[in-house]
Write a protein that holds these residues in place. Structure first.
Motif, mmCIF file in Angstrom:
data_model
loop_
_atom_site.group_PDB
_atom_site.id
_atom_site.type_symbol
_atom_site.label_atom_id
_atom_site.label_comp_id
_atom_site.label_asym_id
_atom_site.label_seq_id
_atom_site.Cartn_x
_atom_site.Cartn_y
_atom_site.Cartn_z
ATOM 1 N N ARG A 38 1.709 4.780 16.209
ATOM 2 C CA ARG A 38 2.927 5.414 15.699
ATOM 3 C C ARG A 38 2.763 5.677 14.211
ATOM 4 N NH1 ARG A 38 4.597 -0.037 14.692
ATOM 5 N NH2 ARG A 38 5.202 -0.881 16.709
ATOM 6 N N ASN A 39 3.600 6.580 13.680
ATOM 7 C CA ASN A 39 3.492 6.903 12.254
ATOM 8 C C ASN A 39 4.835 6.845 11.531
ATOM 9 O OD1 ASN A 39 4.769 9.209 13.177
ATOM 10 N ND2 ASN A 39 2.993 10.553 12.932
ATOM 11 N N THR A 40 5.841 6.227 12.138
ATOM 12 C CA THR A 40 7.135 6.105 11.477
ATOM 13 C C THR A 40 7.054 5.094 10.338
ATOM 14 O OG1 THR A 40 7.827 4.415 13.076
ATOM 15 C CG2 THR A 40 8.410 6.694 13.565
ATOM 16 N N THR A 41 7.871 5.299 9.319
ATOM 17 C CA THR A 41 7.801 4.448 8.128
ATOM 18 C C THR A 41 9.071 3.625 7.890
ATOM 19 O OG1 THR A 41 8.680 6.142 6.626
ATOM 20 C CG2 THR A 41 6.310 6.178 7.056
ATOM 21 N N ASN A 42 10.111 3.821 8.678
ATOM 22 C CA ASN A 42 11.374 3.110 8.447
ATOM 23 C C ASN A 42 11.188 1.600 8.374
ATOM 24 O OD1 ASN A 42 13.083 5.294 8.308
ATOM 25 N ND2 ASN A 42 13.607 5.291 10.469
ATOM 26 N N ASN B 99 0.808 -1.218 0.000
ATOM 27 C CA ASN B 99 0.000 0.000 0.000
ATOM 28 C C ASN B 99 0.844 1.273 0.000
ATOM 29 O OD1 ASN B 99 -2.426 -1.425 0.098
ATOM 30 N ND2 ASN B 99 -2.376 -1.550 2.328
ATOM 31 N N PHE B 100 0.256 2.354 -0.479
ATOM 32 C CA PHE B 100 0.739 3.734 -0.299
ATOM 33 C C PHE B 100 2.023 4.073 -1.049
ATOM 34 C CE2 PHE B 100 -1.218 2.376 3.832
ATOM 35 C CZ PHE B 100 -2.474 2.942 3.592
ATOM 36 N N LYS B 101 2.292 3.422 -2.158
ATOM 37 C CA LYS B 101 3.473 3.779 -2.941
ATOM 38 C C LYS B 101 3.317 5.205 -3.478
ATOM 39 C CE LYS B 101 6.718 1.957 -6.303
ATOM 40 N NZ LYS B 101 7.088 0.786 -7.132
ATOM 41 N N GLY B 102 4.337 6.025 -3.267
ATOM 42 C CA GLY B 102 4.304 7.402 -3.732
ATOM 43 C C GLY B 102 3.511 8.338 -2.842
ATOM 44 N N LYS B 103 3.041 7.853 -1.711
ATOM 45 C CA LYS B 103 2.297 8.694 -0.775
ATOM 46 C C LYS B 103 3.167 8.978 0.451
ATOM 47 C CE LYS B 103 -2.233 7.046 -2.260
ATOM 48 N NZ LYS B 103 -2.516 8.291 -3.008
ATOM 49 N N TYR B 104 3.076 10.190 0.958
ATOM 50 C CA TYR B 104 3.970 10.631 2.031
ATOM 51 C C TYR B 104 3.175 11.206 3.194
ATOM 52 C CZ TYR B 104 7.579 10.098 -1.505
ATOM 53 O OH TYR B 104 8.412 9.576 -2.456
ATOM 54 N N LEU B 105 3.757 11.116 4.367
ATOM 55 C CA LEU B 105 3.175 11.702 5.561
ATOM 56 C C LEU B 105 3.372 13.216 5.512
ATOM 57 C CD1 LEU B 105 1.871 10.892 8.324
ATOM 58 C CD2 LEU B 105 4.184 10.968 9.269
ATOM 59 N N GLY B 106 2.291 13.967 5.501
ATOM 60 C CA GLY B 106 2.410 15.411 5.403
ATOM 61 C C GLY B 106 2.809 15.837 4.007
ATOM 62 N N ASN B 107 3.483 16.963 3.918
ATOM 63 C CA ASN B 107 3.854 17.543 2.625
ATOM 64 C C ASN B 107 5.312 17.319 2.251
ATOM 65 O OD1 ASN B 107 1.250 18.657 2.190
ATOM 66 N ND2 ASN B 107 1.748 20.342 3.589
ATOM 67 N N GLN B 108 6.043 16.550 3.065
ATOM 68 C CA GLN B 108 7.475 16.363 2.811
ATOM 69 C C GLN B 108 7.690 15.078 2.010
ATOM 70 O OE1 GLN B 108 10.243 17.497 6.032
ATOM 71 N NE2 GLN B 108 8.447 17.482 7.360
ATOM 72 N N LYS B 109 8.026 15.232 0.731
ATOM 73 C CA LYS B 109 8.236 14.072 -0.119
ATOM 74 C C LYS B 109 9.673 13.577 -0.020
ATOM 75 C CE LYS B 109 4.487 14.773 -3.383
ATOM 76 N NZ LYS B 109 4.083 14.789 -4.797
ATOM 77 N N VAL B 110 10.014 13.088 1.161
ATOM 78 C CA VAL B 110 11.326 12.496 1.418
ATOM 79 C C VAL B 110 11.098 11.101 1.983
ATOM 80 C CG1 VAL B 110 12.489 14.705 1.768
ATOM 81 C CG2 VAL B 110 11.435 13.551 3.713
ATOM 82 N N GLU B 111 12.109 10.260 1.850
ATOM 83 C CA GLU B 111 11.943 8.843 2.184
ATOM 84 C C GLU B 111 11.538 8.610 3.636
ATOM 85 O OE1 GLU B 111 11.167 5.219 1.240
ATOM 86 O OE2 GLU B 111 11.930 6.611 -0.276
ATOM 87 N N ALA B 112 11.996 9.475 4.541
ATOM 88 C CA ALA B 112 11.645 9.313 5.955
ATOM 89 C C ALA B 112 10.142 9.348 6.183
ATOM 90 C CB ALA B 112 12.320 10.401 6.784
ATOM 91 N N PHE B 113 9.397 9.955 5.243
ATOM 92 C CA PHE B 113 7.946 10.083 5.394
ATOM 93 C C PHE B 113 7.183 9.322 4.308
ATOM 94 C CE2 PHE B 113 9.925 13.940 7.138
ATOM 95 C CZ PHE B 113 9.516 13.816 8.459
ATOM 96 N N HIS B 114 7.897 8.459 3.574
ATOM 97 C CA HIS B 114 7.263 7.663 2.529
ATOM 98 C C HIS B 114 6.460 6.543 3.175
ATOM 99 C CE1 HIS B 114 7.856 5.504 -1.628
ATOM 100 N NE2 HIS B 114 6.605 5.874 -1.412
ATOM 101 N N LEU B 115 5.176 6.473 2.908
ATOM 102 C CA LEU B 115 4.284 5.518 3.553
ATOM 103 C C LEU B 115 4.270 4.143 2.884
ATOM 104 C CD1 LEU B 115 1.261 7.922 4.129
ATOM 105 C CD2 LEU B 115 2.885 7.130 5.857
ATOM 106 N N TYR B 116 5.008 4.004 1.796
ATOM 107 C CA TYR B 116 4.960 2.760 1.006
ATOM 108 C C TYR B 116 5.361 1.546 1.833
ATOM 109 C CZ TYR B 116 6.088 -0.475 -2.853
ATOM 110 O OH TYR B 116 6.155 -1.551 -3.707
ATOM 111 N N GLU B 117 4.554 0.499 1.722
ATOM 112 C CA GLU B 117 4.882 -0.778 2.349
ATOM 113 C C GLU B 117 5.705 -1.585 1.337
ATOM 114 O OE1 GLU B 117 0.799 -1.135 5.031
ATOM 115 O OE2 GLU B 117 1.043 -2.403 3.271
ATOM 116 N N TYR B 118 7.022 -1.503 1.479
ATOM 117 C CA TYR B 118 7.913 -2.179 0.543
ATOM 118 C C TYR B 118 7.716 -3.698 0.604
ATOM 119 C CZ TYR B 118 10.512 2.094 -0.505
ATOM 120 O OH TYR B 118 10.873 3.343 -0.950
ATOM 121 N N PRO B 119 8.011 -4.408 -0.488
ATOM 122 C CA PRO B 119 7.738 -5.853 -0.566
ATOM 123 C C PRO B 119 8.812 -6.710 0.096
ATOM 124 C CG PRO B 119 8.596 -5.098 -2.665
ATOM 125 C CD PRO B 119 8.445 -3.864 -1.811
ATOM 126 N N GLY B 120 9.020 -6.525 1.387
ATOM 127 C CA GLY B 120 10.016 -7.303 2.124
ATOM 128 C C GLY B 120 11.019 -6.402 2.818
#
Length: 253
Positions: free
Chosen positions: A157-161, A98-119
């Motif tokens: 929590r809302n961290t994406t790491n 889910n959520f590829k290309g979608k970010y938490l808030g307005n900051q389009k940086v990886e720390a806020f990327h919501l994408y659930e990577y495949p593994g």
């Protein structure tokens, strides 16, 4: 990586097999999986040959003996994927994409990327193997692996790491050791990972493996690849089981 294991790899060469070599040696100084065998990759090979293969005059060329030694190294340090699976009870262990290309808030940086990577990122797990090798005095275990969006909601929590880009390592304490001992051990481990695996504490530098500082992770070692550029976070770099992590092929040259 279709050609991996079919030719000697040396400085100046390029290709998918070079990229695969770079992934497998992520914990030996480390470089990026750019498929270009430059000085950084040569250093990776040299360190592996000297430290693991105990060669007195390492060549820096990945010959058949070196590639076979890398396979043997993987067997020495298997990864327990059951400890890496998400514990939400809803996904199958590694999110739902889910959520590829979608970010938490307005900051389009990886720390806020919501994408659930495949593994989990393969370079990260190969780097963990090097931590086991270089620090046998510690008994490491995974305290946290994948955390999908549902797990984040369950724990407020809302961290994406941890959507594939991070693992947490715990160091088992000996009898009589306390939290202060744990803090000291984790600090020492971070220092060695910076020295030996080209990691950084924090996320200042681009394209470096990162460690949370001890004021954030005092008694565990958080290891991540969130500072990588998007091209090094492509879906093909992630895996969900040991077979895909090892990507074992016959060595035929």
């Amino acid at each position: 990586m279709s050609d991996y294991g079919k030719r000697l790899l040396s400085k100046g060469m390029s290709g998918a097999d070079v990229e695969e070599l770079q992934i497998r040696l992520a914990g030996f100084r480390g470089t990026l999986p750019d498929g270009e065998f430059g000085p950084g990759t040569e250093l990776q090979v040299t360190k592996f040959q000297a430290d693991v293969m105990k060669q007195s005059s390492p060549s820096g060329e990945a010959d058949s003996l070196t590639l076979k030694a890398i396979d043997e190294f993987a067997d020495r340090f298997p990864i327990d994927f059951s400890r890496l699976k998400c514990r939400c009870g809803k996904c199958e262990g590694f999110g739902r994409g889910n959520f590829k290309g979608k970010y938490l808030g307005n900051q389009k940086v990886e720390a806020f990327h919501l994408y659930e990577y495949p593994g989990i990122h393969r370079m990260l797990l190969w780097a963990v193997r090097a931590a086991h090798f270089y620090m046998p005095e510690h008994r490491f275990t995974f305290s946290s692996g994948y955390r999908c969006s549902v797990d984040n909601q369950q724990h407020h929590r809302n961290t994406t790491n941890h959507c594939g880009k991070a693992v947490d390592l715990d160091i088992k304490l000996e009898r009589g050791e306390n939290k202060q001992d744990d803090l000291i051990k984790c600090r020492v481990v971070r220092g060695k990972l910076v020295e030996l695996s080209n990691a950084q504490i924090g996320w200042t530098a681009k394209n470096r493996k990162s460690l949370e500082p001890d004021n954030v992770a005092p008694t565990w070692v958080h290891y991540d690849v969130r500072s990588y550029e998007p091209k090094y976070l492509a879906d093909r770099y992630f895996c969900t089981d040991l077979a895909a992590l090892n990507a074992r092929v016959p060595i035929s040259f």
